[in-house]
Design an enzyme around this catalytic site. Structure first.
Site, PDB file in Angstrom:
ATOM      1  N   LYS A 195     -48.164  23.404  22.056  1.00 52.53           N
ATOM      2  CA  LYS A 195     -47.972  24.075  23.472  1.00 52.53           C
ATOM      3  C   LYS A 195     -49.124  23.551  24.162  1.00 52.53           C
ATOM      4  O   LYS A 195     -49.873  22.640  23.976  1.00 52.53           O
ATOM      5  CB  LYS A 195     -48.230  25.560  22.915  1.00 52.53           C
TER       6      LYS A 195
HETATM    7  C1  LIG Z   1     -43.266  27.842  20.249  1.00 47.17           C
HETATM    8  C2  LIG Z   1     -42.258  28.939  20.720  1.00 47.17           C
HETATM    9  C3  LIG Z   1     -42.386  29.993  19.949  1.00 47.17           C
HETATM   10  C4  LIG Z   1     -43.034  30.558  18.689  1.00 47.17           C
HETATM   11  O1  LIG Z   1     -44.550  30.200  18.821  1.00 47.17           O
HETATM   12  P1  LIG Z   1     -45.161  30.095  17.458  1.00 47.17           P
HETATM   13  O2  LIG Z   1     -46.547  30.006  17.952  1.00 47.17           O
HETATM   14  O3  LIG Z   1     -44.942  28.710  17.040  1.00 47.17           O
HETATM   15  O4  LIG Z   1     -44.831  31.010  16.425  1.00 47.17           O
HETATM   16  C5  LIG Z   1     -41.286  31.230  20.529  1.00 47.17           C
HETATM   17  N1  LIG Z   1     -40.730  30.809  21.454  1.00 47.17           N
HETATM   18  C6  LIG Z   1     -40.663  29.535  22.226  1.00 47.17           C
HETATM   19  C7  LIG Z   1     -39.973  29.435  23.412  1.00 47.17           C
HETATM   20  C8  LIG Z   1     -41.603  28.654  21.897  1.00 47.17           C
HETATM   21  O5  LIG Z   1     -41.712  27.413  22.403  1.00 47.17           O
END
Ligand SMILES: *Cc1c(COP(=O)(O)O)cnc(C)c1O
Length: 397
Positions: A195
């Site tokens: 992210k």
């Molecule tokens: C990464 C992501 C998640 C989940 O997040 P994690 O920290 O990997 O559990 C949920 N929704 C979207 C749109 C994502 O990109």
């Protein structure tokens, strides 16, 4: 492909220091926590401080937890729907958007998306509402705003909760400049490795409603109201963030503004290089480019004529690997939606999810969506290379 690849060295990526903003601040944060010997957020100050800093950034109460998926589970649990109730969401997202619905014994209902952006089509959402619908989860895909103004209005008119999944949209805004994450009753963020900012794993949920914040806090700590003895008021799990994670998150949070800005600057450069407006080179008539205003550019999507696998092969041959379609298949085509969910039972699922359910989403994944990795570490030269590779692949088609 025409001659040597455009790019011989890889672009900065999220699995190396050049593609992340981990530095002296994060190192000091980790050592500060280790030296204190308090690593659990129940007893330390880092996680509470992170929540306060997130609150200053977004103007809403923040609840820290162990992942983006955990944040979405807190949000879905806080809706307090009945088993078998429905939550409408998008077929193009991370599984973390839908897993929590199943975990709360809810039925995910998939509405189709806008073929130009991959974001939920509000008309399709409204058409999917039934008396059992309790919430909508909107995802701001790749960092571009879903139509949260329309979705907010639909949710209000039908008495539904709106949850924004901002995992890909740190500091993204609508085209008019309104901050994403401030339209939903709850908005969820991720700090996973890929992210905008990262602690490896980690999550945050924000809300303006103290009651929802309190429910989420209980759910992430075993339903345990710590002020009232060892009493478990509701079903809850342990989704607490650790102090080590929170300390790193605090350092990363100070950098997210610059990260988003840099990604936006480079994306604007790429759009300019491809759109043919200020250059002698013509635009690419068969390629859809993302709209710039407010886009947080987690990734950089292109919409092509229908040959996304040719694009992926062509870009790989130019030394710039991209994804054809982002997902292998829409969320509802994953085995969990046809096979057992709990034990040998499909419960809570009460319907099939056939191919063709969301034709726009299927077409994007199978044919028209190409997704470029995007990074704040890209230089202007990197972006020129990407533009050259795109032009070559385009012209070979
Ligand atoms: C990464 C992501 C998640 C989940 O997040 P994690 O920290 O990997 O559990 C949920 N929704 C979207 C749109 C994502 O990109």
């Amino acid at each position: 492909m025409s001659g040597a690849p455009v790019r011989r060295t890889p672009l900065p990526g999220v699995l190396e220091p050049a593609g992340r903003t981990i530095g002296a601040e994060e190192r000091a944060a980790v050592l500060r926590v280790l030296d204190s010997a308090v690593l659990c957020s129940t007893f330390g100050g880092e996680t509470r401080a992170l929540e306060a800093e997130m609150e200053s950034l977004y103007g809403r109460s923040a609840v820290a937890c162990s992942s983006g998926t955990a944040a979405l589970h807190l949000a879905v649990a806080a809706v307090r729907f009945e088993p078998g109730d429905e939550v409408i969401t998008t077929p193009i997202s991370d599984f973390g958007t839908v897993g929590p619905i199943l975990a709360q014994n809810g039925v995910p209902v998939f509405a189709d998306v806008d073929p130009a952006t991959g974001n939920l089509d509000p008309a399709a959402v409204e058409a999917a509402i039934t008396p059992r619908t309790k919430a909508i989860i909107a995802v701001h895909l790749f960092g571009a705003a879903a139509d949260v103004v329309a979705l907010r209005e639909i949710a209000d008119r039908h008495g539904l909760m709106l949850i924004e999944d901002c995992a890909q949209a740190w500091l993204g805004t609508t085209a008019e400049g309104a901050l994403l994450g401030t339209f939903g009753d709850i908005a969820c963020f991720s700090l996973q490795q890929y992210k905008h900012i990262t602690t490896g794993d980690g999550g945050l949920a924000i809300t303006a409603d103290p009651e929802l914040a309190a429910r989420m806090r209980l759910f992430l700590d075993k339903g345990w109201d710590r002020a009232g003895g060892r009493v478990h008021l509701i079903l809850g799990l342990n989704y607490r963030m650790t102090e080590l994670t929170a300390a790193v998150a605090r350092a990363q949070l100070t950098k997210v503004g610059a990260v988003v800005e840099r990604r936006q600057e480079r994306a604007a450069q790429l759009v300019e290089a491809l759109a043919g407006s200020t250059h002698s080179l013509p635009g690419l008539p068969n390629v859809g480019l993302p709209a710039l205003p407010g886009h947080a550019f987690w990734l950089f999507p292109l919409i092509v004529a229908g040959d996304n696998k040719r694009w992926a092969d062509g870009m790989a041959a130019e030394g710039i690997p991209v994804s054809a379609g982002y997902l292998d298949r829409p969320l509802y085509a994953n085995p969990v939606f046809s096979g057992p969910v709990y034990g040998t039972s499909r419960y809570p699922l009460d319907r099939d999810y056939p191919a063709g359910l969301c034709p726009n989403a299927e077409r994007l994944i199978e044919h028209t969506l190409v997704v470029l990795p995007w990074n704040e570490g890209y230089t202007k030269t990197d972006v020129l290379d990407i533009a050259r590779a795109i032009r070559r692949v385009h012209d070979d088609g």
